[in-house]
Design a protein around this motif. Structure first.
Motif, PDB file in Angstrom:
ATOM      1  N   VAL C  17      46.057  26.436  50.680  1.00  0.00           N
ATOM      2  CA  VAL C  17      46.386  27.419  49.774  1.00  0.00           C
ATOM      3  C   VAL C  17      45.827  27.339  48.429  1.00  0.00           C
ATOM      4  N   VAL C  18      44.998  28.579  47.966  1.00  0.00           N
ATOM      5  CA  VAL C  18      44.466  28.464  46.519  1.00  0.00           C
ATOM      6  C   VAL C  18      45.537  29.288  45.827  1.00  0.00           C
ATOM      7  N   VAL C  19      46.211  28.926  44.919  1.00  0.00           N
ATOM      8  CA  VAL C  19      47.226  29.691  43.995  1.00  0.00           C
ATOM      9  C   VAL C  19      46.323  29.749  42.622  1.00  0.00           C
ATOM     10  N   VAL C  20      46.336  30.869  42.223  1.00  0.00           N
ATOM     11  CA  VAL C  20      45.673  31.473  40.845  1.00  0.00           C
ATOM     12  C   VAL C  20      46.527  31.616  39.850  1.00  0.00           C
ATOM     13  N   GLY C  21      46.499  30.918  38.971  1.00  0.00           N
ATOM     14  CA  GLY C  21      47.604  31.103  37.848  1.00  0.00           C
ATOM     15  C   GLY C  21      48.708  30.063  38.002  1.00  0.00           C
ATOM     16  N   ALA C  22      49.018  29.231  36.805  1.00  0.00           N
ATOM     17  CA  ALA C  22      49.837  28.478  36.929  1.00  0.00           C
ATOM     18  C   ALA C  22      51.233  28.537  35.805  1.00  0.00           C
ATOM     19  N   GLY C  37      54.063  21.568  53.616  1.00  0.00           N
ATOM     20  CA  GLY C  37      52.825  20.600  54.130  1.00  0.00           C
ATOM     21  C   GLY C  37      51.310  21.286  53.979  1.00  0.00           C
ATOM     22  N   ALA C  38      51.433  22.221  53.316  1.00  0.00           N
ATOM     23  CA  ALA C  38      49.983  22.939  52.913  1.00  0.00           C
ATOM     24  C   ALA C  38      49.199  22.105  51.926  1.00  0.00           C
ATOM     25  N   ARG C  39      48.051  22.026  51.895  1.00  0.00           N
ATOM     26  CA  ARG C  39      47.304  21.439  50.547  1.00  0.00           C
ATOM     27  C   ARG C  39      47.181  22.685  49.657  1.00  0.00           C
ATOM     28  N   VAL C  40      47.365  22.386  48.557  1.00  0.00           N
ATOM     29  CA  VAL C  40      47.317  23.442  47.421  1.00  0.00           C
ATOM     30  C   VAL C  40      46.131  23.219  46.366  1.00  0.00           C
ATOM     31  N   ALA C  41      45.708  24.460  46.050  1.00  0.00           N
ATOM     32  CA  ALA C  41      44.845  23.985  44.816  1.00  0.00           C
ATOM     33  C   ALA C  41      45.262  24.792  43.748  1.00  0.00           C
ATOM     34  N   LEU C  42      45.861  24.393  42.919  1.00  0.00           N
ATOM     35  CA  LEU C  42      46.543  25.224  41.592  1.00  0.00           C
ATOM     36  C   LEU C  42      45.604  25.593  40.563  1.00  0.00           C
ATOM     37  N   VAL C  43      44.807  26.798  40.366  1.00  0.00           N
ATOM     38  CA  VAL C  43      43.742  26.871  39.411  1.00  0.00           C
ATOM     39  C   VAL C  43      44.587  27.629  38.208  1.00  0.00           C
ATOM     40  N   ASP C  44      44.366  27.069  37.224  1.00  0.00           N
ATOM     41  CA  ASP C  44      44.570  27.898  36.030  1.00  0.00           C
ATOM     42  C   ASP C  44      43.607  27.687  34.840  1.00  0.00           C
ATOM     43  N   SER C  45      43.260  28.633  33.995  1.00  0.00           N
ATOM     44  CA  SER C  45      42.366  28.548  32.678  1.00  0.00           C
ATOM     45  C   SER C  45      42.930  27.712  31.694  1.00  0.00           C
ATOM     46  N   GLY C  46      44.264  27.459  31.740  1.00  0.00           N
ATOM     47  CA  GLY C  46      44.893  26.739  30.571  1.00  0.00           C
ATOM     48  C   GLY C  46      44.956  25.179  31.001  1.00  0.00           C
ATOM     49  N   GLU C  47      45.402  24.493  29.852  1.00  0.00           N
ATOM     50  CA  GLU C  47      45.367  23.013  30.209  1.00  0.00           C
ATOM     51  C   GLU C  47      46.656  22.636  30.732  1.00  0.00           C
ATOM     52  N   ARG C  48      47.599  23.434  30.833  1.00  0.00           N
ATOM     53  CA  ARG C  48      48.815  22.798  31.094  1.00  0.00           C
ATOM     54  C   ARG C  48      49.664  23.767  32.114  1.00  0.00           C
ATOM     55  N   ILE C  49      50.725  23.292  32.691  1.00  0.00           N
ATOM     56  CA  ILE C  49      51.302  24.122  33.712  1.00  0.00           C
ATOM     57  C   ILE C  49      52.339  24.955  32.551  1.00  0.00           C
ATOM     58  N   GLY C  50      52.474  26.210  33.130  1.00  0.00           N
ATOM     59  CA  GLY C  50      53.624  27.103  32.263  1.00  0.00           C
ATOM     60  C   GLY C  50      53.104  28.395  31.925  1.00  0.00           C
ATOM     61  N   GLY C  51      51.856  28.658  31.820  1.00  0.00           N
ATOM     62  CA  GLY C  51      51.297  30.005  31.652  1.00  0.00           C
ATOM     63  C   GLY C  51      51.794  30.335  30.282  1.00  0.00           C
ATOM     64  N   ALA C 133      44.537  30.673  52.649  1.00  0.00           N
ATOM     65  CA  ALA C 133      45.385  31.506  52.001  1.00  0.00           C
ATOM     66  C   ALA C 133      45.292  31.747  50.743  1.00  0.00           C
ATOM     67  N   LEU C 134      45.587  32.908  49.978  1.00  0.00           N
ATOM     68  CA  LEU C 134      45.452  32.904  48.558  1.00  0.00           C
ATOM     69  C   LEU C 134      46.806  33.430  47.746  1.00  0.00           C
ATOM     70  N   VAL C 135      47.219  32.901  47.014  1.00  0.00           N
ATOM     71  CA  VAL C 135      48.416  33.436  46.266  1.00  0.00           C
ATOM     72  C   VAL C 135      47.862  33.806  44.726  1.00  0.00           C
ATOM     73  N   LEU C 136      47.881  35.000  44.514  1.00  0.00           N
ATOM     74  CA  LEU C 136      47.510  35.483  43.137  1.00  0.00           C
ATOM     75  C   LEU C 136      48.660  35.672  42.124  1.00  0.00           C
ATOM     76  N   CYS C 137      48.685  34.796  41.084  1.00  0.00           N
ATOM     77  CA  CYS C 137      49.585  34.921  40.195  1.00  0.00           C
ATOM     78  C   CYS C 137      49.154  34.835  38.729  1.00  0.00           C
ATOM     79  N   THR C 138      48.227  35.891  38.583  1.00  0.00           N
ATOM     80  CA  THR C 138      47.375  35.915  37.370  1.00  0.00           C
ATOM     81  C   THR C 138      47.989  36.382  36.281  1.00  0.00           C
ATOM     82  N   GLY C 139      49.190  37.039  36.411  1.00  0.00           N
ATOM     83  CA  GLY C 139      50.098  37.599  35.212  1.00  0.00           C
ATOM     84  C   GLY C 139      49.715  38.840  34.560  1.00  0.00           C
ATOM     85  N   ALA C 140      49.888  39.092  33.544  1.00  0.00           N
ATOM     86  CA  ALA C 140      49.570  40.234  32.810  1.00  0.00           C
ATOM     87  C   ALA C 140      49.465  39.930  31.369  1.00  0.00           C
ATOM     88  N   PHE C 141      49.197  40.864  30.544  1.00  0.00           N
ATOM     89  CA  PHE C 141      48.944  40.618  29.074  1.00  0.00           C
ATOM     90  C   PHE C 141      49.469  41.841  28.413  1.00  0.00           C
TER      91      PHE C 141
END
Lengths: 415, 121, 507
Positions: C17-22, C37-51, C133-141
């Motif tokens: 499961v690839v999650v975009v946005g942390a 049980g899924a493997r997850v890649a949590l992708v984020d442009s920032g350094e730390r979790i939190g957005g 599977a793809l979970v998009l959490c790219t947020g807003a500005f």
């Protein structure tokens, strides 16, 4: 408005209170706009219809090339030469008519530069240029090392280069809106968001109107200027055409300093990929700047229907080709990628003229990747034929009848 | 451990994790780019990497978002005037010799230019 | 549950499961999917979790109000770090999504093309993740409305001021005015004094509906947490003596090379400035504006997800209209961090539940990984999914109430002058935009941007897209045919040409 053909046949059908027109043009891209401009200049009452917004299809995806450099001698080159010389005259006339602002479309005779980095490709390029020279193209072979004076950032690995001073560029949507502004100024109408479902015919089989999402519109003639969708439209009109979409993808860099890339620079293989009939992916490097400073990077060709899915492999191939030609671009951001569909025909020539299977139905399509460049002469030729004037170039190679002999013709009722 | 970075040739202290934009603001700058059409000044706007208005040249590479880029020791930051090409080589060595990256505080706070004995900032 | 050891190794065995946005949504989605049980890649442009919500300080030092300090990681960050099935990819940008052609191994399977390394550097390694599977959490500005002078340095979005204060402990200016609409302006106004700025005023253009002032309504729509939150903001503004005025906005900024003063006007209900109400305020050296939020739609649109009312359309379990693609957080509506987290939780659960269903139903010859996937997944029970879905519902009610309470009526168009920039990147003025529509006849977003260049610049219409679409619609007297044309960015993020040319390893 009353237009009499030289053969005396009256083409006017519109009554003054109705919504009809002498000519309904389906498609508001550059080719439809050029046809509308040339027809209204002859006094025709035209109505341009588009199911989408204005100039939002292939025209909005084009790089705006007015090229002779990539054309082999033959009817395609003849049309390109006619169009190349016609565009500046047309734009000058539009400036006169509309004022300078509304006819401005970033027209620039920047010249083309075809380069080869291998020896055999270099020899082939020079042979190609020699044949073009014989056909009247200004094609100048550069001495080794001379290319750098034309393009300071070009890879030093160039073995052969040919300069084509005639190649020009304009901004396709600006050009289209300029043409349509003239159409409006002459009383022509443009309606977007109107889907044309088919052509209505009289008892004699002649087109007498179009069926649209907003009802029936009577007219004396219909011009199919639907670009890559022209095959669908022609089929719906009962006169199938072998026009298919051929996908292309373009990368756009961040704006760069003026003069980073000065010409349309392309790899010698470009003319071959453009002429190829291969449905698979073909990529050759084409690099040119726009007046805004961005650099456009092409060129890919692939027949995959209207599938607009981004394919990273295509972007990668485009990027690799451009970085090889211009190493400095390696560090430049690509900020946009977009794709479009070219109207492809099996013999790579456009279809211009009336369809004998459906009199009153005219085609102006199938320009593949050269529609911007070829639009000026295409519009003029179509209008000349419509008005019964002597055409400024031989229309025979572009007539739809040429497909009759091929398998397509046999399958589509030519015999 | 403090970082030593250069802004248009001027040496500054920066903190690990500090963005280029935060450093530039701390130096009192409000703009560090000019637009290519009007030559107008621009600085930070959206602050989260969306607007591409705060572009700056870092180590010879233009079009770097100052709000997203975290500083590294020795980074050379330059104002970006209009459109620019990347330079293959780094800009010339700053006139001020680099101090050892040992975090020695020379009295300057992050963002303030570091002054050396000869007074060249 | 205890997972077999080989599935715990990141990015080596399906399903992924690839999650975009942390941010809160993405981090919760990653956790809930990984715990099933899924493997997850949590992708984020920032350094730390939190957005943007739980912005973690990047710079060490004293905490800023409302933000944690650098030494104490947010609980979400700790949870992600200690979850062995999550591979967190920081400083990583997704530059393209490529759906795998059907019949593929699974519906919704995508190649996620990413690049990792210092922001905008050259030579950031490229990599491709094959997502089941793809979970998009790219947020807003923040949405910024144009007004004369908004391009002056010192005029920033509220989000910029917040990010600088919380993440960098830096004040965007010394004398600051805040203008916009919505409750998210308030934490910004409170963070600024903590880093030494003086807030001269908060100008709320709207007239916040009764529920914002009435504890009963806020309790119904938002729950007790939000009532306490709003109360604390009000107390904070009072403590810092920050004037708060509704139905007012900054309608012009003045200065030569940076903002020096602003004009604030009283607005009528349609946001037309009330004649004679203009008041010059200065000196100021920063203006923070935020008129709601614009979701980052490029990835959902690249995946083919439907957009409704400006947000990604999702069903009751966060599934988008594309099988295997889920969206959570501000992509679907703005209701604050707790609501985003609840959506993320549900999206992660739903992604695993659907993968498990797929494995059960799959023709195993066509989808050889399906049996293995089924063996490793521990899909959530229907009751658990239902519970997560019910937590999401209150957030959605709050999002709707918030959107109703803070509309952006069209009167702002009257703030523009002929020479006011509408597109900052390409420096396109309102006059030029109007000519493109009126004189050139551009009636769709594609022709419009190619006629006047609005939206063709570096931000690719992120800042001006919505404003341009609304201005064009007003000029045309009808909605533009393709309002989201500028949000379609097949290249979701700029990539240096040399890096784009590199063939990536595929995980």
């Amino acid at each position: 408005m009353r237009v009499l053909r030289e053969d005396g046949e009256d083409r006017q059908v519109r009554d003054d209170g109705g919504g009809g027109a002498d000519v309904v043009i389906v498609g508001s891209g550059v080719v439809g706009a050029a046809c509308a401009e040339a027809l209204t200049r002859r006094g025709a009452c035209v109505l341009v219809l588009d199911r989408g917004p204005l100039a939002a299809g292939t025209t909005a995806c084009g790089e705006g090339d007015l090229l002779v450099s990539n054309k082999a001698p033959g009817p395609g080159l003849t049309l390109a030469q006619a169009s190349l010389s016609r565009w500046p005259r047309l734009l000058a006339a539009l400036r006169e008519e509309l004022g300078p602002g509304r006819a401005e479309c970033e027209y620039e005779v920047k010249g083309g530069l075809a380069v080869a980095t291998g020896e055999p490709e270099g020899a082939a390029l020079c042979d190609f240029a020699a044949a073009q020279r014989a056909a009247g193209v200004d094609a100048r072979e550069l001495a080794p090392g001379e290319a750098a004076a034309y393009e300071p950032h070009l890879t030093p690995g160039v073995r052969a280069a040919v300069h084509y001073p005639q190649d020009a560029q304009l901004q396709p949507v600006l050009a289209t809106t300029s043409l349509l502004a003239a159409v409006r100024a002459r009383g022509g109408r443009i309606r977007t968001g109107v889907d044309v479902a088919g052509v209505e015919t009289g008892r004699d089989g002649r087109a007498v109107g179009v069926r649209t999402s907003e009802g029936r519109i009577p007219c004396g003639a219909v011009v199919n200027a639907c670009g890559p969708w022209a095959g669908e439209f022609a089929a719906a009109a009962g006169a199938p055409l072998p026009v298919l979409p051929r996908r292309g993808t373009v990368l756009v860099t961040a704006p760069l300093p003026h003069g980073t890339v000065r010409h349309k620079v392309y790899d010698a293989g470009y003319a071959d990929t453009a002429r190829s009939a291969d449905p698979g992916l073909q990529v050759s490097a084409v690099v040119e700047a726009t007046q805004a400073g961005t650099v456009l990077i092409g060129s890919s060709r692939q027949r995959c229907g209207f599938d607009g899915t981004l394919r990273a492999g295509v972007l990668r191939a485009l990027a690799r080709g451009a970085a090889q030609l211009f190493p400095v671009l390696g560090g430049v951001p690509v900020m946009r990628a977009y794709g479009g569909f070219r109207p492809y025909t099996p013999d790579h020539l456009p279809v211009v003229g009336e369809d004998p299977r459906r009199p009153g139905l005219w085609h102006a399509t199938g320009h593949e990747g050269a529609g911007i460049g070829l639009a000026a002469a295409t519009g003029e030729l179509l209008a000349e034929l419509w008005a019964g004037e002597p055409p400024h170039l031989d229309p025979e190679p572009f007539r739809v009848q040429r497909f009759a002999a091929a398998r397509f013709g046999r399958e589509n009722g030519w015999h | 451990m403090a970082l030593t970075v250069y802004v248009d040739g001027e040496r500054h202290r920066a903190l690990p994790g500090q963005t280029v934009a935060a450093l530039l603001l701390a130096t009192g700058r409000r703009s560090w780019r000019t637009t290519r059409l009007g030559g107008r000044p621009r600085g930070i706007f959206c602050g989260i990497g969306v607007c591409y208005d705060c572009l700056v040249v870092v180590n010879g590479l233009p079009d770097v978002r100052a709000c997203r880029r975290e500083l590294c020791d020795g980074d050379r930051v330059e104002t970006q005037r209009g459109a620019r090409l990347p330079t293959e080589e780094l800009p010339p060595e700053p006139r001020v010799p680099r101090t050892d990256g040992d975090g020695t505080d020379q009295g300057a706070r992050p963002g303030e230019p570091v002054r050396d004995a000869d007074g060249v900032a | 549950m205890s997972a077999p050891s080989h599935i715990a190794a990141p990015l080596t065995a399906p399903p992924l499961v690839v999650v975009v946005g942390a941010g809160p949504a993405g981090a919760r989605a990653a956790l809930s999917a990984a715990r099933c049980g899924a493997r997850v890649a949590l992708v984020d442009s920032g350094e730390r979790i939190g957005g943007q919500y739980h912005r973690q300080p990047a710079v060490a030092g004293k905490a800023v109000a409302g933000g944690p300090d650098a030494s104490a990681a947010h609980p979400l960050e700790l949870a992600v770090a200690t979850q062995p099935r999550i591979a967190h990819l920081p400083r990583t940008t997704v530059w393209a999504l490529e759906p795998l052609p059907e019949p593929g191994p699974a519906p919704g399977r995508h190649l996620v093309h990413v690049q990792q390394g210092p922001a905008d550097d050259r030579g950031r390694p490229v990599r491709t993740l094959a997502a089941d599977a793809l979970v998009l959490c790219t947020g807003a500005f923040d949405r910024a409305l144009p007004f004369p002078g908004w391009e002056l340095p010192g005029v920033v979005t509220a989000g910029a001021a917040q990010a600088l204060a919380r993440g960098q402990r830096t004040a965007v200016g010394g004398r600051v005015v805040v203008s916009g609409t919505g409750p998210f302006l308030l934490p910004v106004a409170l963070a600024l004094p903590e880093v030494g700025a003086r807030v001269l005023g908060v100008y709320e253009a709207g007239n916040p509906a009764r529920w914002l002032r009435s504890p009963a309504a806020a309790l119904r729509d938002g729950g007790p947490g939000r009532v306490a939150e709003l109360g604390s903001y009000a107390a904070g503004l009072a403590r810092h003596r920050v004037p708060y005025r509704t139905r007012h906005a900054v309608v012009a900024a003045h200065g030569r090379d940076r903002v020096e003063a602003v004009t604030v006007a009283r607005l009528d209900a349609g946001w037309h400035p009330v004649a004679g109400s203009e008041q010059r305020i200065g000196p100021v050296d920063a203006v923070c504006v935020g008129y709601g939020f614009t979701p980052q739609l490029e990835l959902p649109l690249a995946a083919g997800c439907a957009v409704r009312g400006g947000h990604v359309a999702v069903d009751a379990r966060q599934a988008t209209t594309v099988p295997g693609v889920y969206a959570a957080g501000e992509l679907t509506g703005v209701a604050g961090a707790p609501a985003a987290a609840a959506e993320g939780e549900l999206a992660g659960l739903a992604a695993v539940a659907d993968l498990a269903d797929l494995a059960d139903l799959a023709d195993l010859a066509e989808r050889p990984w399906a049996a293995e996937a089924a063996a490793h997944l521990a899909p959530p029970s229907p009751a658990r999914l239902a519970a997560a879905a019910s937590r999401v519902r209150s957030g959605r009610r709050f999002a709707r109430a918030l959107a109703r309470a803070h509309p952006v009526p069209g009167g702002w168009r009257g703030w523009l002058r002929e020479d006011t920039l509408v597109c900052r990147c390409e420096e396109v003025s309102y006059g030029e935009l109007r000519d493109a529509v009126a004189a050139r006849g551009a009636d769709g977003m594609r022709a419009l941007k190619l006629t006047c260049r609005a939206g063709l610049g570096a931000c690719q219409g992120r800042v001006c897209g919505r404003n341009t679409a609304e201005l064009a619609a007003a000029l045309l007297g009808a909605p533009v045919a393709d309002p989201h044309a500028m949000d379609r960015r097949p290249l979701a993020h700029p990539v240096r040409l040399g890096d784009l040319a590199e063939p990536p390893p595929i995980d």
